[in-house]
Design a protein around this motif. Structure first.
Motif, PDB file in Angstrom:
ATOM      1  N   MET A 359       0.561  -0.762  -0.135  1.00 11.07           N
ATOM      2  CA  MET A 359      -0.123   0.219   0.207  1.00 11.07           C
ATOM      3  C   MET A 359       0.504   1.198  -0.180  1.00 11.07           C
ATOM      4  O   MET A 359       1.822   1.157   1.006  1.00 11.07           O
ATOM      5  CB  MET A 359      -1.304   0.181   1.118  1.00 11.07           C
ATOM      6  CG  MET A 359      -1.974  -1.145   0.700  1.00 11.07           C
ATOM      7  SD  MET A 359      -3.080  -0.886   2.939  1.00 11.07           S
ATOM      8  CE  MET A 359      -4.128   0.377   2.252  1.00 11.07           C
ATOM      9  N   ASP A 360       0.747   2.015  -0.816  1.00 10.83           N
ATOM     10  CA  ASP A 360       1.518   2.977  -0.887  1.00 10.83           C
ATOM     11  C   ASP A 360       0.688   4.637  -0.297  1.00 10.83           C
ATOM     12  O   ASP A 360      -0.261   5.004  -1.643  1.00 10.83           O
ATOM     13  CB  ASP A 360       1.092   3.447  -2.696  1.00 10.83           C
ATOM     14  CG  ASP A 360       2.790   4.337  -2.474  1.00 10.83           C
ATOM     15  OD1 ASP A 360       3.429   5.618  -1.518  1.00 10.83           O
ATOM     16  OD2 ASP A 360       3.324   5.032  -3.740  1.00 10.83           O
ATOM     17  N   GLU A 361       1.096   4.629   0.656  1.00  7.05           N
ATOM     18  CA  GLU A 361       0.632   6.617   1.504  1.00  7.05           C
ATOM     19  C   GLU A 361      -1.413   6.480   1.073  1.00  7.05           C
ATOM     20  O   GLU A 361      -1.742   7.070   0.420  1.00  7.05           O
ATOM     21  CB  GLU A 361       0.847   7.436   0.896  1.00  7.05           C
ATOM     22  CG  GLU A 361       2.039   7.513   0.762  1.00  7.05           C
ATOM     23  CD  GLU A 361       2.798   8.955   0.194  1.00  7.05           C
ATOM     24  OE1 GLU A 361       1.901  10.340   0.019  1.00  7.05           O
ATOM     25  OE2 GLU A 361       3.941   8.844   0.376  1.00  7.05           O
ATOM     26  N   PRO A 362      -1.660   5.039   1.703  1.00  2.96           N
ATOM     27  CA  PRO A 362      -3.037   5.095   2.148  1.00  2.96           C
ATOM     28  C   PRO A 362      -3.190   6.251   2.891  1.00  2.96           C
ATOM     29  O   PRO A 362      -5.025   6.808   3.211  1.00  2.96           O
ATOM     30  CB  PRO A 362      -3.793   3.401   2.569  1.00  2.96           C
ATOM     31  CG  PRO A 362      -2.284   3.257   3.459  1.00  2.96           C
ATOM     32  CD  PRO A 362      -1.321   3.896   2.610  1.00  2.96           C
ATOM     33  N   ASP A 363      -2.757   6.472   3.728  1.00  5.36           N
ATOM     34  CA  ASP A 363      -3.505   7.412   4.539  1.00  5.36           C
ATOM     35  C   ASP A 363      -4.069   9.313   4.024  1.00  5.36           C
ATOM     36  O   ASP A 363      -4.889  10.304   4.539  1.00  5.36           O
ATOM     37  CB  ASP A 363      -1.891   8.171   5.273  1.00  5.36           C
ATOM     38  CG  ASP A 363      -0.767   8.694   4.720  1.00  5.36           C
ATOM     39  OD1 ASP A 363      -0.258  10.227   4.390  1.00  5.36           O
ATOM     40  OD2 ASP A 363      -0.537   7.753   4.644  1.00  5.36           O
ATOM     41  N   ALA A 364      -3.481   9.068   2.607  1.00  4.17           N
ATOM     42  CA  ALA A 364      -3.787  10.664   2.080  1.00  4.17           C
ATOM     43  C   ALA A 364      -5.206  11.075   1.761  1.00  4.17           C
ATOM     44  O   ALA A 364      -4.985  12.508   2.527  1.00  4.17           O
ATOM     45  CB  ALA A 364      -3.005  10.000  -0.081  1.00  4.17           C
ATOM     46  N   TYR A 365      -6.402   9.696   1.540  1.00  9.25           N
ATOM     47  CA  TYR A 365      -7.653  11.365   2.139  1.00  9.25           C
ATOM     48  C   TYR A 365      -8.477  11.016   2.865  1.00  9.25           C
ATOM     49  O   TYR A 365      -9.044  10.888   3.060  1.00  9.25           O
ATOM     50  CB  TYR A 365      -8.055  10.526   0.175  1.00  9.25           C
ATOM     51  CG  TYR A 365      -7.490  10.818  -0.364  1.00  9.25           C
ATOM     52  CD1 TYR A 365      -7.998  11.895  -1.398  1.00  9.25           C
ATOM     53  CD2 TYR A 365      -6.960  10.047  -1.374  1.00  9.25           C
ATOM     54  CE1 TYR A 365      -7.437  11.625  -1.967  1.00  9.25           C
ATOM     55  CE2 TYR A 365      -6.262  10.041  -2.155  1.00  9.25           C
ATOM     56  CZ  TYR A 365      -6.507  10.853  -3.117  1.00  9.25           C
ATOM     57  OH  TYR A 365      -6.087  11.064  -4.103  1.00  9.25           O
ATOM     58  N   LEU A 366      -7.891  10.308   4.274  1.00  7.53           N
ATOM     59  CA  LEU A 366      -8.228   9.988   5.281  1.00  7.53           C
ATOM     60  C   LEU A 366      -8.176  11.050   6.524  1.00  7.53           C
ATOM     61  O   LEU A 366      -6.538  10.848   6.431  1.00  7.53           O
ATOM     62  CB  LEU A 366      -8.167   8.236   6.051  1.00  7.53           C
ATOM     63  CG  LEU A 366      -8.153   7.429   4.709  1.00  7.53           C
ATOM     64  CD1 LEU A 366      -8.182   6.148   5.386  1.00  7.53           C
ATOM     65  CD2 LEU A 366      -9.769   7.362   4.501  1.00  7.53           C
ATOM     66  N   SER A 367      -9.005  10.760   7.332  1.00  8.13           N
ATOM     67  CA  SER A 367      -8.885  11.864   8.479  1.00  8.13           C
ATOM     68  C   SER A 367      -8.199  11.189   8.925  1.00  8.13           C
ATOM     69  O   SER A 367      -8.057   9.416   9.495  1.00  8.13           O
ATOM     70  CB  SER A 367     -10.355  11.969   9.162  1.00  8.13           C
ATOM     71  OG  SER A 367     -10.635  10.283   9.627  1.00  8.13           O
ATOM     72  N   ALA A 368      -7.809  11.699  10.751  1.00  6.00           N
ATOM     73  CA  ALA A 368      -7.064  11.401  11.907  1.00  6.00           C
ATOM     74  C   ALA A 368      -7.510   9.419  12.254  1.00  6.00           C
ATOM     75  O   ALA A 368      -6.895   8.634  12.389  1.00  6.00           O
ATOM     76  CB  ALA A 368      -6.809  11.243  12.846  1.00  6.00           C
ATOM     77  N   VAL A 369      -8.891   9.097  12.461  1.00  7.35           N
ATOM     78  CA  VAL A 369      -9.859   8.942  12.777  1.00  7.35           C
ATOM     79  C   VAL A 369     -10.033   7.742  11.840  1.00  7.35           C
ATOM     80  O   VAL A 369     -10.284   6.167  11.922  1.00  7.35           O
ATOM     81  CB  VAL A 369     -11.112   9.167  13.657  1.00  7.35           C
ATOM     82  CG1 VAL A 369     -11.959   7.549  13.879  1.00  7.35           C
ATOM     83  CG2 VAL A 369     -10.948  10.428  14.561  1.00  7.35           C
ATOM     84  N   GLY A 370     -10.345   8.116  10.505  1.00 16.25           N
ATOM     85  CA  GLY A 370     -10.200   7.115   9.275  1.00 16.25           C
ATOM     86  C   GLY A 370      -9.107   6.083   9.380  1.00 16.25           C
ATOM     87  O   GLY A 370      -8.618   4.610   8.533  1.00 16.25           O
ATOM     88  N   GLN A 371      -7.690   6.431   9.839  1.00 16.15           N
ATOM     89  CA  GLN A 371      -6.421   6.243   9.369  1.00 16.15           C
ATOM     90  C   GLN A 371      -6.373   4.820  10.682  1.00 16.15           C
ATOM     91  O   GLN A 371      -5.974   4.000  10.461  1.00 16.15           O
ATOM     92  CB  GLN A 371      -5.189   7.028   9.807  1.00 16.15           C
ATOM     93  CG  GLN A 371      -5.430   7.745   7.887  1.00 16.15           C
ATOM     94  CD  GLN A 371      -4.410   8.287   8.519  1.00 16.15           C
ATOM     95  OE1 GLN A 371      -3.005   8.960   9.216  1.00 16.15           O
ATOM     96  NE2 GLN A 371      -4.562  10.483   8.160  1.00 16.15           N
ATOM     97  N   GLN A 372      -6.384   5.319  11.725  1.00 20.76           N
ATOM     98  CA  GLN A 372      -6.241   4.143  12.811  1.00 20.76           C
ATOM     99  C   GLN A 372      -8.185   3.420  12.598  1.00 20.76           C
ATOM    100  O   GLN A 372      -7.069   2.197  12.775  1.00 20.76           O
ATOM    101  CB  GLN A 372      -7.262   5.210  14.129  1.00 20.76           C
ATOM    102  CG  GLN A 372      -6.432   6.510  14.726  1.00 20.76           C
ATOM    103  CD  GLN A 372      -4.917   5.478  15.218  1.00 20.76           C
ATOM    104  OE1 GLN A 372      -5.520   4.769  16.166  1.00 20.76           O
ATOM    105  NE2 GLN A 372      -4.209   5.634  15.017  1.00 20.76           N
TER     106      GLN A 372
END
Length: 852
Positions: A359-372
């Motif tokens: 996975m390459d930078e899946p955090d780009a579109y997610l909020s902090a809670v979404g990343q958790q």
């Protein structure tokens, strides 16, 4: 078979291991020698389950994912990706090279047997070291560390045994809609819905052949614009991927048969609305039953994904806690990307062999809670609940919220050196409590009370380091999650001398307050801090109740300490032998001393400093260190050296002396902290629930101070019932609501006014107090006696329940004080707030009824 280590040389930003080549202790490997001398590969070890790769922009972390994909598949291995700043980069004949990638694979005994039967050499320890020096060529290292090239048959059979790479498409989100024809297996209508609407509008104005002939140029213009719109989409491949995701969601995950979409198309065409609604209802039920997205999307427990029919499409909609449906375009893109990742992972057919998810930078579109939330999905992917399967996950990120703080060992930090150094692995990424991880992320990962949902306030950074380090150690050793801290949810906040003010900032100003607990040393400074905290809240009330303030000595009953040591601070939990090792490591690393010079500080010298007058182990360490080296020692550095030493010996078959005692002491402390934080969390949840109920009641009383019809009161009771949670406390409130609803006959004659409105209002205001009265034995929950002809009041679980009446002056056996009248409690409950001191509660009998 799984990847133990990845080897990369000359691939894109990876040149070679510059630091290893010039390190004085390095041993040259002949199989890595080139015409430019010994150029060792950059080696990145991977965890058995999940590895997080972190690095600054352009550091090469995404190139590592590509290299892993080439290793496992052999695809996309091209000379064009050769490192541009390598001295071997050339355009001359017979000098052009491919990047070289490879991996060390850990094998099971069965896999070792299979490879041996294929005459594929293994290393001495039974691992397989495989290299891809050029396109289509596979080499392995034998026991003598010599390259052996495999023949095509061997290479093909080895390829079948290798783990498969699966790259998640992190730039593809779910579409707003999916063509019904595609779902049904036929050719979709070629034009988008808005273009179809324009064509229909145009044709609706055409009456007769002559008018059509006159406007034929306009018709062809619209058709050409619709065709160009279909062809000129920014990325046709992206649209195809989005639609495939939508189809996978409905057919693979939700399990809807394609014939259902054929029936739906026919029903829409034939205007059979009843059948359309029935099919859509069943489809939505199937989506809810099979996806269970609310388990993973923590931002809305009532979240539901649904579909709605259009003429030629099925449109995805989202229903949230308000019960309202929204299209994807009306919600944040983060949710659609989260759903995309979810669908890709769950609809993917895993191969029979192990798999490596990239996975390459899946955090780009997610909020902090979404990343958790995504972290929890990845954890489940690597360790599924319903299978013994174990796959690997490798992802790159910039975000501190996509790093599991319970598992610092999973982090790999890559950095790009200057000149021809290329990308390198930072070997001590988490040793200094996530430094240089913070720097690589480009932002300071602040340890404050305003990030975590739960917060543990400690006195200093050394406490933070010791607790987080030992917590991670205990988790790796298999300690139950309930007896450790989840550092993705809990923030350790070093408050120091500012502890009362930090607590005030965290809890003293907002309506919704984070759950907080405090750990203080049991020395004089800790006792003084406790007194300040108890006086430091708004209006002189403490910001946290007394049971959430832990004194260290009370938190570790039965802990083992050195002779004469009185446990007052975390350092007192460290056995002498480990304390001496950490102090000497501190001297060597900070002062640059040799082993012999550091050994001047002996364990005996430290222990001699512990006396009945000075029972502190830390004071003894400070004193002995000062005497030995004529300088002081810092607590934080001592703590980090201790944790580093434990990490270096984590895999020893026999633990070093003192480690068992250290683990036992901190296991007891951390278990107590976990229980206390759980209490803080539950208390805050209850407070928020009670406040919500009180707000709804206050709004209703303000709107209807003197009376109202039964229907409006019934609506208010439904809102209050919706605000209660599924707990015993919620059951008590719902039972009280059922009694009010029954006694005042709210379900009959809805337009009639409530007969005894003052009593109704008093009973409504008393609702938040019912759980407390129940706990004090002043109220009973039980079956209603139907002798008076009244119907049973049912709780949502279907269990008959009622609230016994509370008399204004009920004296039991003549030995107890009269119960306060309901009206008195309701009128005076606002006088008492959470935070009343024990003395205030004791002094006022009524406070026992209502103080929190």
């Amino acid at each position: 078979m799984h990847i133990r280590e990845v080897l990369v040389r000359w691939y894109k930003s990876f040149n070679y291991d510059y630091e290893l080549k010039f390190a004085p202790t390095s041993k040259k490997k002949n199989w890595q020698v080139t015409e430019d001398g010994w150029l060792p590969h950059v080696r990145v070890d991977l965890e058995r389950d999940i590895t997080a790769v972190v690095g600054a922009n352009e550091s090469g972390k995404s190139h590592l994912l590509d290299a892993i994909h080439i290793v496992l598949s052999g695809e996309d291995h091209s000379r064009r990706d050769f490192c541009r700043y390598s001295t071997l980069f050339s355009v001359e004949k017979d000098k052009r090279l491919h990047p070289e990638v490879g991996a060390v694979f850990a094998l099971s005994s069965e896999e070792q047997t299979q490879l041996t039967a294929l005459q594929i050499p293994l290393q001495n320890n039974g691992d397989l070291l495989m290299l891809r020096p050029s396109e289509g060529v596979v080499q392995v290292l034998n026991a003598n560390e010599e390259r052996v090239q495999l023949n095509p048959a061997q290479a093909a059979k080895l390829q079948a045994l290798l783990p498969k790479a699966h790259k998640l498409q992190t730039q593809v989100d779910l579409p707003d809609s999916v063509p019904l024809a595609a779902l049904a297996g036929s050719t979709p209508v070629p034009y988008e819905r808005n273009k179809r609407f324009e064509l229909l509008n145009f044709l609706s104005g055409v009456k007769g052949l002559e008018l059509l002939q006159e406007r034929v140029a306009g018709l062809f213009s619209l058709l050409e614009a619709a065709r160009r719109s279909s062809q000129d989409e920014s990325d046709r491949e992206l649209v195809a991927q989005q639609r495939q995701l939508g189809q996978d969601l409905l057919t693979k995950l939700a399990g809807i048969d394609r014939s259902s979409f054929v029936d739906l198309m026919d029903a829409i065409a034939e205007e059979r609305e009843g059948l359309v609604n029935a099919l859509i209802q069943q489809m939505n039920q199937s989506i809810a039953r099979h996806l269970n997205i609310s388990r993973w999307w923590s931002q809305d427990e009532d979240f539901a994904l649904r579909v709605s029919p259009r003429e030629h499409e099925l449109v995805f909609t989202i229903r949230d806690r308000t019960g309202t449906d929204y299209s994807f375009s009306e919600r944040s893109r983060g949710l659609t990307y989260f759903l995309s990742y979810f669908v890709q992972l769950w609809s993917h057919d895993r191969p029979a062999v192990p798999e490596v998810l990239l996975m390459d930078e899946p955090d780009a579109y997610l909020s902090a809670v979404g990343q958790q939330d995504l972290l929890r999905i990845l954890e489940h992917y690597a360790h599924p609940d319903d299978s013994e399967r174990r796959d690997q996950v490798v992802y790159v990120t910039h975000s501190p919220f996509l790093i599991n703080r319970n598992a610092g060992h999973r982090v790999r930090v890559v950095d790009k050196g200057s000149g021809d150094e290329g990308t390198r692995l930072v070997s001590d990424a988490t040793r200094n409590h996530y430094e240089p991880l913070r720097t690589s992320l480009g932002a300071f990962v602040a340890e404050t009370a305003f990030i975590g949902g739960d917060n543990l306030f400690v006195e200093g950074i050394s406490d933070q380091v010791l607790i987080s380090g030992m917590n991670g150690r205990l988790r790796l050793a298999g300690a139950p999650p309930s007896r450790t801290l989840d550092l993705n949810e809990v923030t350790l906040v070093p408050g120091g001398s500012n502890m009362p003010y930090m607590l005030y900032l965290a809890r003293g100003r907002d309506q919704f307050k984070p759950a907080c607990a405090v750990l203080l040393d049991s020395d004089n400074a800790g006792q003084e801090a406790r007194r300040q905290i108890k006086k430091g809240g708004a209006k002189g009330r403490p910001t946290v109740p007394d049971d959430l303030i832990l004194m260290l000595a009370d938190a570790v009953p039965g802990a083992v300490a050195e002779p004469r040591v009185v446990i007052e601070e975390p350092e007192d939990l460290v056995p002498l032998v480990l304390a001496g090792i950490a102090a000497r490591r501190y001297a060597k690393n900070l002062l640059g001393l040799s082993e012999e010079e550091a050994d001047v500080l002996t364990n005996e010298a430290i222990l001699a400093g512990v006396t009945s007058d000075k029972p502190s182990l830390w004071d003894a360490i400070e004193s002995a260190f000062q005497a030995a080296f004529d300088t002081g020692i810092g607590k934080a550095g001592f703590a980090k050296e201790l944790i580093a030493y434990l990490g270096e010996h984590a895999n020893d078959e026999v633990a070093p002396e003192g480690v068992d005692v250290l683990d036992t002491n901190f296991a007891a402390l951390i278990a107590t902290l976990s229980e206390t934080l759980a209490t803080a969390r539950e208390t805050e949840i209850a407070r928020r629930r009670d406040r919500r109920v009180e707000q709804l009641i206050a709004e209703f009383i303000d709107a209807y101070p003197d009376g109202c019809i039964r229907d409006r009161a019934l609506v208010a009771l439904r809102r209050i019932e919706a605000a209660t949670d599924d707990t015993e406390v919620g059951d008590v409130i719902r039972a009280g609501l059922a009694t009010i609803r029954r006694d005042h006959e709210l379900t009959a004659e809805p337009l009639k006014r409530i007969t005894d409105y003052p009593l109704f209002r008093t009973e409504l205001q008393t609702l938040p107090l019912l759980p407390r009265l129940r706990d004090q034995g002043r109220m009973e929950i039980g079956d209603i006696d139907d002798a008076d002809g009244r119907a049973d009041a049912l709780t949502p679980s279907g269990v008959p329940a009622a609230v016994t009446e509370i008399e204004p002056a009920d004296v039991i056996d003549g030995s107890k004080s009269p119960k306060p009248a309901v009206s008195e409690v309701a009128e005076r409950k606002d006088e008492f707030e959470s935070g009343d001191s024990a003395e205030e509660v004791e002094a006022n009998p009524l406070a026992h009824e209502v103080a929190e």
